[in-house]
Design an enzyme around this catalytic site. Structure first.
Site, short mmCIF file in Angstrom:
data_model
loop_
_atom_site.label_atom_id
_atom_site.label_comp_id
_atom_site.label_asym_id
_atom_site.label_seq_id
_atom_site.Cartn_x
_atom_site.Cartn_y
_atom_site.Cartn_z
CG ASP A 235 -55.30 50.61 4.64
OD1 ASP A 235 -56.50 50.90 4.86
OD2 ASP A 235 -54.68 49.64 5.13
CG ASP B 135 -60.27 52.04 5.80
OD1 ASP B 135 -61.15 51.16 6.25
OD2 ASP B 135 -58.96 51.61 6.20
CG ASP C 218 -59.43 48.72 11.48
OD1 ASP C 218 -58.58 48.74 12.53
OD2 ASP C 218 -60.65 49.01 11.20
#
EC number: 3.1.3.18
Length: 221
Positions: free
Chosen positions: A177, A14, A16
């Site tokens: 995240d 990922d 961001d």
């Protein structure tokens, strides 16, 4: 290498909240778009809890907070276009690379592991951010939230990456995240790894039961 990498040939990251902390720039663009509409700024702390489902959903949440009601489609479309314009002017001015990211990417590549980027961010912003940190060209494939018909938590982007790189899902690792990353990875048949420092709508990502967690991506190598 970290044990979670045993038999792994492809790692999908990922962006961001995993590789970069982009909230300061996202929040600045959100607040500028709201100001264009005569609405009060929402601020970085609130925006941090709204990131993860793409820019349209980010602006929908921001407008709902500013208006204290669901925005209509026309207003949301105006706000979203304003956000894209403001963010496009400076997508990496305040963004920072998380510690350990560069070491992890370099170490994995040196070991012959293919790297991919799968984000829900609009694809137009991926290259400028990667270039700002000297990471352009590190990934075999980069997918944004608008690259395919579906985005995370749908497994389609991850399955597409695995197919394009000719690696079976069982030999792939998804690193993210948020619960969207873990759900997408699990549904695609990937192994999953979470970092606790990013954005997950105010909830611990451990609640999504990833296969592993690391405090820093440097622990991978």
């Amino acid at each position: 290498m970290h044990p979670i990498l045993n038999d792994i040939r492809l790692v999908a990251f990922d962006l961001d909240g995993t590789l970069v902390d982009s909230v300061p720039d996202l929040a600045a663009a959100v607040d500028a778009a709201l100001a264009d509409l005569g609405l009060a700024a929402r601020g970085e702390a609130r925006v941090r809890d709204w990131v993860g489902n793409g820019s349209l959903r980010l602006m929908a949440r921001s407008l709902q907070s500013a208006l204290d009601r669901e925005p209509d489609e026309a207003l949301l479309a105006r706000a979203h276009q304003g956000f894209l314009a403001h963010y496009g002017r400076a997508p990496s001015a305040r963004t920072r690379l998380y510690p350990g990211v560069r070491e992890a990417l370099e170490g994995l590549k040196a070991r012959g592991i293919s790297l991919a980027l799968v984000t829900n961010k609009p694809s137009a912003f991926i290259a400028p951010i990667l270039e700002a940190f000297g990471l352009h060209g590190r990934f075999a494939l980069c997918l944004g939230g608008d690259s395919l018909a579906s985005k995370k938590p749908d497994p389609a982007p991850l399955l597409h990456v695995a197919a394009q790189c000719d690696v079976p899902p069982s030999a792939c690792l998804m690193v993210g995240d948020s619960r969207h990353d873990i759900e997408a990875g699990r549904a695609a048949g990937f192994r999953t790894l979470a970092v606790p420092y990013g954005y997950n709508h105010g909830e611990p990502v451990a609640l999504s039961r990833p296969d592993g967690t690391v405090e820093s991506l440097a622990e991978l190598v």
